[in-house]
Design a protein around this motif. Structure first.
Motif, short mmCIF file in Angstrom:
data_model
loop_
_atom_site.label_atom_id
_atom_site.label_comp_id
_atom_site.label_asym_id
_atom_site.label_seq_id
_atom_site.Cartn_x
_atom_site.Cartn_y
_atom_site.Cartn_z
N LEU A 190 53.35 100.02 -19.00
CA LEU A 190 53.94 99.60 -17.45
C LEU A 190 55.13 100.16 -16.95
O LEU A 190 54.79 100.69 -15.79
CB LEU A 190 54.55 98.23 -17.56
N ALA A 191 55.89 100.78 -17.60
CA ALA A 191 56.94 101.54 -17.12
C ALA A 191 56.37 102.96 -16.88
O ALA A 191 56.87 103.60 -15.68
CB ALA A 191 58.23 101.89 -17.99
N ALA A 192 55.32 103.51 -17.44
CA ALA A 192 54.86 104.82 -17.29
C ALA A 192 54.21 104.80 -15.80
O ALA A 192 54.10 105.81 -15.11
CB ALA A 192 54.04 105.32 -18.54
N LYS A 193 53.19 103.84 -15.79
CA LYS A 193 52.37 103.64 -14.65
C LYS A 193 53.03 103.13 -13.32
O LYS A 193 53.01 103.70 -12.24
CB LYS A 193 51.34 102.67 -14.90
N ARG A 194 54.03 102.44 -13.30
CA ARG A 194 54.96 101.82 -12.05
C ARG A 194 56.66 102.24 -12.21
O ARG A 194 57.18 101.28 -12.10
CB ARG A 194 54.54 100.26 -12.01
N LEU A 195 56.80 103.13 -12.66
CA LEU A 195 58.24 103.52 -13.23
C LEU A 195 59.17 103.31 -11.73
O LEU A 195 60.08 102.74 -11.52
CB LEU A 195 58.39 104.88 -13.40
N GLY A 196 58.62 104.20 -10.60
CA GLY A 196 59.22 103.90 -9.36
C GLY A 196 59.52 102.46 -9.06
O GLY A 196 60.43 102.06 -8.54
N ALA A 197 58.12 101.64 -9.02
CA ALA A 197 58.23 100.28 -8.59
C ALA A 197 59.21 99.40 -9.44
O ALA A 197 60.19 98.73 -8.94
CB ALA A 197 57.03 99.62 -8.53
N VAL A 198 59.29 99.66 -10.75
CA VAL A 198 60.09 99.03 -11.78
C VAL A 198 61.74 99.37 -11.51
O VAL A 198 62.70 98.22 -11.28
CB VAL A 198 59.72 98.99 -13.02
N VAL A 199 62.08 100.49 -11.48
CA VAL A 199 63.21 100.94 -11.28
C VAL A 199 63.67 100.64 -9.90
O VAL A 199 64.85 100.11 -9.56
CB VAL A 199 63.45 102.46 -11.33
N GLY A 200 62.97 100.58 -8.75
CA GLY A 200 63.46 100.21 -7.46
C GLY A 200 63.59 98.58 -7.56
O GLY A 200 64.70 98.32 -6.64
N LEU A 201 62.80 97.78 -8.02
CA LEU A 201 63.03 96.48 -8.15
C LEU A 201 64.45 95.96 -8.77
O LEU A 201 64.94 95.31 -8.24
CB LEU A 201 61.87 95.78 -8.96
N VAL A 202 64.73 96.76 -9.80
CA VAL A 202 66.00 96.75 -10.75
C VAL A 202 67.17 96.96 -9.76
O VAL A 202 68.08 96.18 -9.62
CB VAL A 202 65.89 97.41 -11.87
N LEU A 203 67.00 98.22 -9.02
CA LEU A 203 68.23 98.62 -8.22
C LEU A 203 68.21 97.52 -7.13
O LEU A 203 69.58 97.26 -6.55
CB LEU A 203 67.89 100.04 -7.62
N VAL A 204 67.24 97.12 -6.31
CA VAL A 204 67.42 96.24 -5.19
C VAL A 204 67.96 94.99 -5.49
O VAL A 204 68.78 94.55 -4.77
CB VAL A 204 65.90 96.06 -4.63
N PHE A 205 67.56 94.57 -6.84
CA PHE A 205 68.19 92.73 -6.98
C PHE A 205 69.51 93.16 -7.56
O PHE A 205 70.38 92.19 -7.27
CB PHE A 205 67.13 92.29 -7.90
N ALA A 206 69.68 94.43 -7.95
CA ALA A 206 71.06 94.62 -8.55
C ALA A 206 71.99 94.72 -7.42
O ALA A 206 73.32 94.28 -7.42
CB ALA A 206 71.18 95.81 -9.60
N PHE A 207 71.77 95.25 -6.15
CA PHE A 207 72.49 95.62 -5.08
C PHE A 207 72.62 94.02 -4.30
O PHE A 207 73.78 93.77 -4.11
CB PHE A 207 71.72 96.29 -4.17
N PHE A 208 71.56 93.12 -4.32
CA PHE A 208 71.53 91.71 -3.84
C PHE A 208 72.68 90.92 -4.95
O PHE A 208 73.60 90.31 -4.26
CB PHE A 208 70.23 91.06 -3.97
#
Length: 338
Positions: free
Chosen positions: A226-244
């Motif tokens: 999952l991380a290999a296929k959707r690395l950008g989306a996964v990291v983006g989700l973690v960063l966005v919700f960490a900001f929230f």
């Protein structure tokens, strides 16, 4: 339940919106997240406070009333501290138990909420149930990653320690100082990136184990895919919700101001701090649950667990009505009227 549609590429924005929607429609998961965060915070603060207080008392006794050290048994700092304060060892055990309980609370919330969201996304009618959390699937993942974190710690310590020794040698001899500094900085960056990568794999492995009901090795392999296929989306989700979560924590901590030195000021300050902590816990519960829903959405899409949308109904052809003239369209002559 409708048949699954196979692997589906879920866009980033759709994953975020589904995460918020799942969290909003699951008040039980939000309440469980709030209780888990609040209980974990109380346990961690209590354990840290009691252990720190006993350690300071033991260190005070050791410094100002040193105990004789038996040459036959040797004397280390930890052994001397325990001899100076016999309650230190039970306090350390109680602190460890409190930390394990805090981890268990968060793990129960994570497992139960993940299974709830996975079931709802697959088209099933599911409710939050602690009996279906399947902790026997997530606890082995925690054990596996304890070993991984230990290996990462020793690897990072060896990497940073060796480069730090090279930098110290270069600083003493005055040779290749820039290269040694760059090597040390690179080692620190590599250690940090590896730690963040392992943290991400840990979260995704727990998610895959709870959502797909698989073992720890299969969960780790699925998390890597999952991380290999959707690395950008996964990291983006973690960063966005960490900001929230960070923004909500800053807003909640804005009430922790000095309100005077009297009893009323102290009482107001304590009340504001408690209220700010509750608001921060509520914000963490909502945003972390939404983040979990977004990650479960990505995982279900890649596993092909989302139901196939219903086929569109055929559009009926417009009806054709046969029309007949009611009145004759022939020219009427005036003579015919007479």
């Amino acid at each position: 339940m409708r048949p699954v549609a196979g692997p589906i590429h879920i866009p980033f924005g759709q994953a975020v919106s589904r995460g918020f929607s799942l969290a909003w429609r699951a008040p039980g998961a939000l309440a469980l997240a709030f209780l888990a965060d609040l209980g974990s915070a109380i346990l961690e603060i209590g354990a840290a406070t009691s252990l720190t207080a006993l350690s300071l008392v033991s260190l005070f006794h050791l410094l100002f009333a040193p105990l004789p050290v038996d040459p036959g048994t040797g004397g280390g700092l930890l052994r001397s501290l325990i001899r100076a304060e016999p309650a230190l060892a039970p306090a350390a055990g109680a602190a460890l138990v409190a930390l394990l309980l805090a981890l268990a609370l968060r793990l129960v919330w994570f497992s139960a909420t993940t299974r709830l969201f996975a079931a709802r996304l697959s088209g099933e009618t599911a409710t939050l149930s602690l009996y279906q959390a399947r902790l026997e699937r997530t606890v082995p993942v925690v054990g596996l990653f304890v070993a991984i974190y230990l290996a990462l710690f020793f690897y990072g310590a060896a990497l940073v320690g060796s480069t730090a020794a090279l930098w110290s040698h270069a600083a003493r001899t005055g040779r290749h100082g820039a290269g040694a500094s760059a090597s040390l900085a690179l080692a620190l960056v590599v250690a940090l990136v590896l730690r963040l990568a392992v943290d991400l794999l840990f979260k995704l492995s727990l998610l895959r184990a709870a959502a797909a009901d698989v073992g720890p090795v299969d969960a780790l392999v699925g998390a890597g895919q999952l991380a290999a296929k959707r690395l950008g989306a996964v990291v983006g989700l973690v960063l966005v919700f960490a900001f929230f979560e960070g923004a909500a924590g800053v807003v909640a901590g804005a009430g922790n101001v000095f309100l005077g030195a009297g009893r009323a000021g102290i009482a107001l300050a304590v009340a504001a701090r408690i209220l700010g902590g509750l608001v921060a816990a509520l914000a963490w519960a909502y945003f972390s649950t939404a983040e979990l829903g977004a990650l479960v959405t990505l995982d279900c899409g890649e596993r092909g667990a989302l139901p196939e949308p219903p086929a569109p109904l055929p559009t009926p052809a417009p009806p054709t009505l046969e029309t007949e003239p009611v009145l004759s369209t022939e020219v009427v002559h005036t003579a015919e009227l007479h």
